[in-house]
Design a protein around this motif. Structure first.
Motif, mmCIF file in Angstrom:
data_model
loop_
_atom_site.group_PDB
_atom_site.id
_atom_site.type_symbol
_atom_site.label_atom_id
_atom_site.label_comp_id
_atom_site.label_asym_id
_atom_site.label_seq_id
_atom_site.Cartn_x
_atom_site.Cartn_y
_atom_site.Cartn_z
ATOM 1 N N ALA A 58 36.414 13.495 28.220
ATOM 2 C CA ALA A 58 35.183 14.402 28.620
ATOM 3 C C ALA A 58 35.675 15.255 29.677
ATOM 4 O O ALA A 58 34.905 16.250 30.338
ATOM 5 N N ALA A 59 36.703 14.548 30.570
ATOM 6 C CA ALA A 59 37.001 15.251 31.861
ATOM 7 C C ALA A 59 37.588 16.742 31.718
ATOM 8 O O ALA A 59 38.075 17.622 32.618
ATOM 9 N N ARG A 60 37.511 17.020 30.261
ATOM 10 C CA ARG A 60 38.229 18.473 29.809
ATOM 11 C C ARG A 60 37.272 19.187 29.079
ATOM 12 O O ARG A 60 37.262 19.160 27.832
ATOM 13 N N PRO A 61 36.194 19.494 29.826
ATOM 14 C CA PRO A 61 35.008 20.286 29.226
ATOM 15 C C PRO A 61 35.183 21.646 28.275
ATOM 16 O O PRO A 61 34.592 22.180 27.816
ATOM 17 N N PHE A 62 36.601 22.220 28.480
ATOM 18 C CA PHE A 62 36.926 23.490 28.067
ATOM 19 C C PHE A 62 37.795 23.467 26.874
ATOM 20 O O PHE A 62 38.515 24.272 26.545
ATOM 21 N N ALA A 63 37.899 22.440 26.274
ATOM 22 C CA ALA A 63 38.951 22.177 25.229
ATOM 23 C C ALA A 63 37.829 23.204 23.868
ATOM 24 O O ALA A 63 36.664 22.926 23.802
ATOM 25 N N SER A 64 38.827 23.861 23.294
ATOM 26 C CA SER A 64 38.112 24.673 22.429
ATOM 27 C C SER A 64 38.422 23.919 20.973
ATOM 28 O O SER A 64 39.062 23.129 20.655
ATOM 29 N N PRO A 65 37.261 24.180 19.897
ATOM 30 C CA PRO A 65 37.427 23.497 18.522
ATOM 31 C C PRO A 65 38.779 24.069 18.029
ATOM 32 O O PRO A 65 39.197 23.241 17.323
ATOM 33 N N ARG A 66 39.091 25.094 18.273
ATOM 34 C CA ARG A 66 40.561 25.552 17.642
ATOM 35 C C ARG A 66 41.533 24.425 18.106
ATOM 36 O O ARG A 66 42.505 24.375 17.356
ATOM 37 N N ALA A 81 32.828 18.444 17.423
ATOM 38 C CA ALA A 81 32.131 18.495 16.513
ATOM 39 C C ALA A 81 32.269 19.849 15.759
ATOM 40 O O ALA A 81 31.974 20.079 14.722
ATOM 41 N N ALA A 82 32.639 20.696 16.576
ATOM 42 C CA ALA A 82 32.521 22.139 15.865
ATOM 43 C C ALA A 82 33.990 22.333 15.181
ATOM 44 O O ALA A 82 34.061 23.480 14.413
ATOM 45 N N GLY A 97 28.520 24.591 34.122
ATOM 46 C CA GLY A 97 27.760 25.699 33.604
ATOM 47 C C GLY A 97 26.510 25.168 32.893
ATOM 48 O O GLY A 97 26.048 25.544 31.691
ATOM 49 N N GLY A 98 25.838 24.236 33.270
ATOM 50 C CA GLY A 98 24.471 23.740 32.840
ATOM 51 C C GLY A 98 24.520 22.572 31.749
ATOM 52 O O GLY A 98 23.678 22.190 31.308
ATOM 53 N N ALA A 99 25.786 22.143 31.349
ATOM 54 C CA ALA A 99 25.840 21.137 30.444
ATOM 55 C C ALA A 99 26.734 19.931 30.830
ATOM 56 O O ALA A 99 27.776 20.237 31.454
ATOM 57 N N PRO A 100 26.205 18.919 30.557
ATOM 58 C CA PRO A 100 27.087 17.574 31.092
ATOM 59 C C PRO A 100 28.507 17.831 30.181
ATOM 60 O O PRO A 100 28.536 17.938 29.222
ATOM 61 N N MET A 101 29.548 17.363 30.970
ATOM 62 C CA MET A 101 30.680 17.345 30.388
ATOM 63 C C MET A 101 31.204 16.708 29.152
ATOM 64 O O MET A 101 31.716 17.102 28.156
ATOM 65 N N VAL A 102 30.318 15.469 29.149
ATOM 66 C CA VAL A 102 30.561 14.757 27.631
ATOM 67 C C VAL A 102 30.138 15.405 26.640
ATOM 68 O O VAL A 102 30.492 15.432 25.576
ATOM 69 N N LEU A 103 28.900 16.107 26.678
ATOM 70 C CA LEU A 103 28.230 17.030 25.701
ATOM 71 C C LEU A 103 29.162 18.160 25.481
ATOM 72 O O LEU A 103 29.463 18.509 24.087
ATOM 73 N N ARG A 104 29.755 18.773 26.381
ATOM 74 C CA ARG A 104 30.775 19.946 26.076
ATOM 75 C C ARG A 104 31.822 19.570 25.270
ATOM 76 O O ARG A 104 32.518 20.171 24.398
ATOM 77 N N ALA A 105 32.374 18.275 25.571
ATOM 78 C CA ALA A 105 33.390 18.038 25.120
ATOM 79 C C ALA A 105 33.296 17.315 23.593
ATOM 80 O O ALA A 105 34.088 17.817 22.495
ATOM 81 N N ALA A 106 32.152 16.931 23.355
ATOM 82 C CA ALA A 106 31.748 16.354 22.075
ATOM 83 C C ALA A 106 31.420 17.474 21.151
ATOM 84 O O ALA A 106 31.587 17.471 19.889
ATOM 85 N N GLU A 107 30.663 18.539 21.681
ATOM 86 C CA GLU A 107 30.530 19.749 21.026
ATOM 87 C C GLU A 107 31.586 20.436 20.372
ATOM 88 O O GLU A 107 31.797 20.954 19.335
ATOM 89 N N ALA A 108 32.871 20.512 21.347
ATOM 90 C CA ALA A 108 34.049 21.252 20.759
ATOM 91 C C ALA A 108 34.626 20.391 19.613
ATOM 92 O O ALA A 108 35.200 20.880 18.604
#
Ligand code: CTP
Ligand code: MG
Length: 231
Positions: free
Chosen positions: A105-113, A43-44, A30-41
């Motif tokens: 990082a291979a799980r980019p859809f983990a939620s902050p929740r 950090a949130a 979805g336009g973002a590297p998986m490692v970034l998505r994982a870290a964003e979750a």
């Protein structure tokens, strides 16, 4: 969460089963590297105070430049196996840290929740050293040996483990070090604690938090990302 947890993002794999030129964690979903998505979750989640990323050797700088998430990020070079990458990340975490949450990082859809839920589950159970999200198995599970079915497993007792997984830091460090000394490597961190005999609590995982292993998973991930972007 009091004290705050450190999140380890495991991103040092090569993604051999995907077979792309880039390591898996740097591929975009979805336009973002998986490692970034994982870290964003991670950090949130308010319970996470800082992040340690294990990146493939040589890609540490790139990971550091990519992952800007509003909380401190340290990047270390990972090892040849996931277990070793965890060890190298653990070495970069200050000793007094009380809780460590490990996430692939291979799980980019983990939620902050989900991060908050594993941290809360750990916090609310004093005699527990780890908390792991699991999803129930819906298929009938067979034990197969030499090409023949030898048993049908009791599905009610089976579940598939996900990350993020939260641990009391001393237990994680102890289990990890003991496994290394015994020459054992486990495919997730909870398995090392279970092997030593630490109590690990299972909480409901999220079916959308699937791991990206194959091209098919990546295609599914693009669909999920597009669906989410549409709201
Ligand atoms: N991982 C890691 N260090 C390694 C191997 C794996 O940090 N030496 C990380 C991966 O980056 C991934 C997670 O552990 O986020 C789960 O591993 P897996 O899905 O197996 O990823 P890869 O090892 O990259 O994929 P493959 O096994 O297909 O090469
Ligand atoms: Mg692997």
């Amino acid at each position: 969460m009091t004290g705050g947890a450190v999140a380890i993002i495991l991103a040092a794999g090569s993604g051999e089963r995907l077979g792309r030129a880039k390591p898996k964690a740097f591929l975009e979903v979805g336009g973002a590297p998986m490692v970034l998505r994982a870290a964003e979750a991670a950090a949130a989640c308010s319970g996470v105070t800082s992040i340690v990323i294990a990146a493939a050797s040589g890609l540490e700088e790139r990971a550091g430049a990519l992952v800007v998430v509003g909380k401190p990020v340290v990047v270390v070079a990972g090892g040849a196996t996931r277990h070793r990458s965890v060890g190298l990340a653990l070495a970069a975490i200050p000793e007094p840290t009380g809780v460590i949450v490990c996430h692939d990082a291979a799980r980019p859809f983990a939620s902050p929740r989900l991060f908050a839920e594993v941290l809360d589950a750990l916090e609310s159970s004093a005699d527990t050293s780890g908390a792991v999200p699991v999803v129930l198995v819906s298929d009938t599970v067979k034990r197969v040996h030499g090409g023949f079915v030898v048993a049908t497993e009791d599905r009610d007792e089976l579940a598939l483990a996900q990350t993020p997984q939260a641990f009391r830091a001393p237990a994680l460090r102890d289990a990890h070090a003991r496994a290394v000394r015994a020459g054992l490597e486990f495919s997730d961190d909870a398995a090392a604690l279970e092997w030593v005999g630490y109590r690990v609590v299972a909480i409901p995982g999220d079916p959308d938090n699937f791991k990206i292993t194959t091209e098919r998973d990546l295609a599914r991930a693009e669909l999920v990302a597009a669906e989410r972007a549409r709201g």
